[in-house]
Structure formats: structure tokens, C-alpha cells
Design an enzyme around this catalytic site. Structure first.
Site, PDB file in Angstrom:
ATOM      1  N   GLU A  87      -4.437   8.935  -2.395  1.00  0.00           N
ATOM      2  CA  GLU A  87      -2.581   8.167  -1.196  1.00  0.00           C
ATOM      3  C   GLU A  87      -2.239   9.472  -0.748  1.00  0.00           C
ATOM      4  O   GLU A  87      -2.928  10.788  -1.327  1.00  0.00           O
ATOM      5  CB  GLU A  87      -1.653   7.521  -1.946  1.00  0.00           C
ATOM      6  CG  GLU A  87      -1.085   7.695  -2.531  1.00  0.00           C
ATOM      7  CD  GLU A  87       0.047   6.939  -2.996  1.00  0.00           C
ATOM      8  OE1 GLU A  87       0.245   5.783  -2.417  1.00  0.00           O
ATOM      9  OE2 GLU A  87       0.729   6.769  -4.732  1.00  0.00           O
TER      10      GLU A  87
ATOM     11  N   LYS B 162       7.777   2.314  -8.333  1.00  0.00           N
ATOM     12  CA  LYS B 162       8.299   3.109  -7.350  1.00  0.00           C
ATOM     13  C   LYS B 162       9.273   3.457  -7.230  1.00  0.00           C
ATOM     14  O   LYS B 162      10.825   2.587  -7.505  1.00  0.00           O
ATOM     15  CB  LYS B 162       8.722   1.389  -6.306  1.00  0.00           C
ATOM     16  CG  LYS B 162       8.735   2.642  -4.635  1.00  0.00           C
ATOM     17  CD  LYS B 162       8.623   2.082  -3.362  1.00  0.00           C
ATOM     18  CE  LYS B 162       8.902   2.546  -2.600  1.00  0.00           C
ATOM     19  NZ  LYS B 162       8.187   3.034  -1.830  1.00  0.00           N
TER      20      LYS B 162
ATOM     21  N   ARG C  75       8.445  -5.956  -5.147  1.00  0.00           N
ATOM     22  CA  ARG C  75       8.222  -5.830  -5.325  1.00  0.00           C
ATOM     23  C   ARG C  75       9.219  -5.054  -6.511  1.00  0.00           C
ATOM     24  O   ARG C  75       8.841  -4.261  -7.288  1.00  0.00           O
ATOM     25  CB  ARG C  75       7.329  -4.454  -4.705  1.00  0.00           C
ATOM     26  CG  ARG C  75       6.746  -3.662  -5.097  1.00  0.00           C
ATOM     27  CD  ARG C  75       6.072  -2.211  -4.005  1.00  0.00           C
ATOM     28  NE  ARG C  75       6.601  -2.070  -3.298  1.00  0.00           N
ATOM     29  CZ  ARG C  75       6.542  -0.829  -1.998  1.00  0.00           C
ATOM     30  NH1 ARG C  75       5.409  -0.892  -1.648  1.00  0.00           N
ATOM     31  NH2 ARG C  75       7.403  -0.582  -1.199  1.00  0.00           N
TER      32      ARG C  75
END
Length: 293
Positions: free
Chosen positions: A184, A151, A52
Site C-alpha cells: 500500500e 490503525k 474498525r
């Protein structure tokens, strides 16, 4: 006790782990990161976290100056340098030192920092009694903005939501996407259970595809639950049989109230308890060995 930090290829004492004030990670939030956990001498889901990290880097056109294997070795080296068996590991890669302009071409070399320490988001008691959450006004940025799948070091969207939760005395915030669907939380993915079905927002809803989200969905499938990744609203959340969150730092933790509405009877559900137990079992028994010699 002073920690030892990985900084651009070297392990240095915490007091010496310094970067330039012209680093674009500091000036503009131009960079990426990963939060990783180690349990019982093993790094949990290390391959998935590294994958990721490099996906985030590719999207923002940031060339990490380490191969994936070198990154893995650097992470393990940092944990060993701090003599840890249980740890929270933060990997940060910024665009590096540049000038006061935005142009990333002025940054000659990315900065790589790895920290191995400890973290505890919630007291253990809340894993037994559950969280009371609130929905906040701040909306999740959409994929056409700063894509939530990245991220990135620019976490102001999450931070603003967390400030709004703090103002209401809540330990975590539920964030809706721009269409009003549940996306989320500020640092966790969210799940609801209705009878024998577990539902979580899909990737296109504006979420970070959490590594621990995959563990939860696999554990739910093992239990015989039907797994759905689809949009749902606060109405579905208020009327769910059970609700819980998952994340690297939080692990899996139950939710018993949202916006003043009690979830079911207000106690932690049996299926949630089973998922938390299975999550912890997997985390405590699998992963990349830190001390393998």
C-alpha cells in the site's frame, strides 16, 4: 478560528484540550485512531469507521470507555460544536495516563479525543493530471509485527516511508511488504487496472483494510470490472493500463508514473475517472446525518 475539541466527555476550546505528558499514547504510541470524513452535512461511512476503531481496540486489549452508540453521538456532537457540514474528523483513543514504564496496567483510564477540522492532502489539479510516485526502501511491517490491520498511534513505519518519498520529491510512497510485493502507500490503498480487471493487494499482504477501499471495489463491480484481491509486483504496476489510490483523506486519486515509468500513455485513464466520479457521488450523497432535527 479556535476549534472545539472533545476530550474525555467534554467539549473544550482547542487551547484547553491538553493531556498528560505521562499519557502512554504520547510516551509509547499506545493507542488507536480513525480518520473520518463528512460531506454535505453527513458523516461518510461512520458505522464502518467505528467498527474498525473497536476492532483495533480489541486487538490491543484497549477498553474504550464509550459504547459504539456513545462514540457515534460524541463524534456528531463534536462536529456540531464546530458548526461544520464538511469536515475531517480524527478520533484518537490512547491507553491513558500511566507511569514511565511500559505496563499498560498502570494506565487507569483511556484518553478519548475527537477533533473536527479540515484536511486537503493534494491540490485539485492532481486529481486531473495524476500523481508521480516512488517505491521506497522501508518495508511494510508484517502481521506478526505490529499488524497493519490495527490503525495504531505508532505510525513510524508509514512516516519513515513518507520521509523517503519527501527526499525524492514525491507526493506519496509505495511500500512493499517483506516478500517484495506491493502492499500500500503511506496513507492510501493502491489499485491497478488491466483491460477489464481491477486488482488490489489482499488483506494478508500487509495492508490496512481501508473503508474507502470497499467503496472503490463496489464501484468497480458496478461498472462491470472483474475485481481481484491478489498479490502483484512492481512489474505489474509498471505495466498496468491504469493506477490509482484511495483513502479517507485523499479520496480516490490517479497515478500516472511510478519510479520513472509512465503508466500507459501517462494520462488519467477513463476507468479511473469513472471510479473517481462514482466515489465522489457516493461520498456526497450518503452517510449519517449530522443535523437531523
Amino acid at each position: 478560528m479556535s476549534r472545539n475539541i472533545y476530550l474525555n466527555g467534554e467539549i473544550v476550546p482547542e487551547a484547553q484540550a491538553k493531556i498528560s505528558v505521562f499519557d502512554h499514547g504520547f510516551l509509547y504510541g499506545d493507542g488507536i485512531f480513525e480518520g473520518i470524513r463528512a460531506y454535505n452535512g453527513r458523516v461518510f461511512m461512520l458505522d464502518q469507521h467505528i467498527k474498525r476503531l473497536y476492532q483495533s481496540a480489541k486487538t490491543i486489549m484497549l477498553d474504550i470507555p464509550l459504547t459504539k452508540k456513545e462514540m457515534e453521538a460524541a463524534i456528531l456532537k463534536t462536529i456540531r460544536a464546530n458548526e461544520l457540514s464538511d469536515a475531517y474528523i480524527r478520533v484518537v483513543v490512547s491507553r491513558g495516563e500511566g507511569d514511565l514504564g511500559l505496563d499498560p496496567r498502570k494506565c487507569s483510564e483511556p484518553t478519548v479525543v475527537i477533533i473536527a477540522s479540515a484536511i486537503q492532502l493534494y491540490p485539485e489539479e492532481l486529481y486531473k493530471t495524476g500523481l508521480k510516485l516512488v517505491t521506497v526502501p522501508t518495508r511494510r511491517n508484517g502481521p506478526e509485527m505490529v499488524n497493519p490491520r490495527i490503525k495504531s498511534l505508532n505510525y513510524l513505519n508509514n512516516i519513515m516511508a513518507r520521509i523517503e518519498a519527501n527526499q525524492q520529491g514525491a507526493p506519496e510512497a509505495i511500500i512493499l511488504n517483506t516478500d517484495g510485493y506491493v502492499a500500500e502507500c503511506t496513507g492510501d490503498n493502491i489499485f491497478i487496472i488491466e483491460e477489464d480487471t481491477i486488482t488490489t493487494p489482499p488483506r494478508y499482504a500487509g495492508i490496512l483494510k481501508g473503508t474507502k477501499r470497499e467503496i472503490v471495489l463496489a464501484a468497480a463491480a458496478e461498472m462491470g470490472l472483474e475485481v481481484k484481491e491478489e498479490l502483484f509486483t512492481r512489474h505489474d504496476l509498471f505495466n498496468a493500463d491504469e493506477c490509482f489510490l484511495s483513502g479517507t483523506a485523499a479520496e480516490a486519486i490517479p497515478v500516472v508514473e511510478v519510479d520513472g515509468r509512465v503508466i500507459a500513455d501517462g494520462s488519467v485513464g477513463e476507468k479511473t475517472k469513472a471510479i473517481i466520479a462514482r466515489f465522489r457521488e457516493i461520498a456526497q450523497t450518503t452517510g449519517t446525518e449530522i443535523y437531523n432535527d
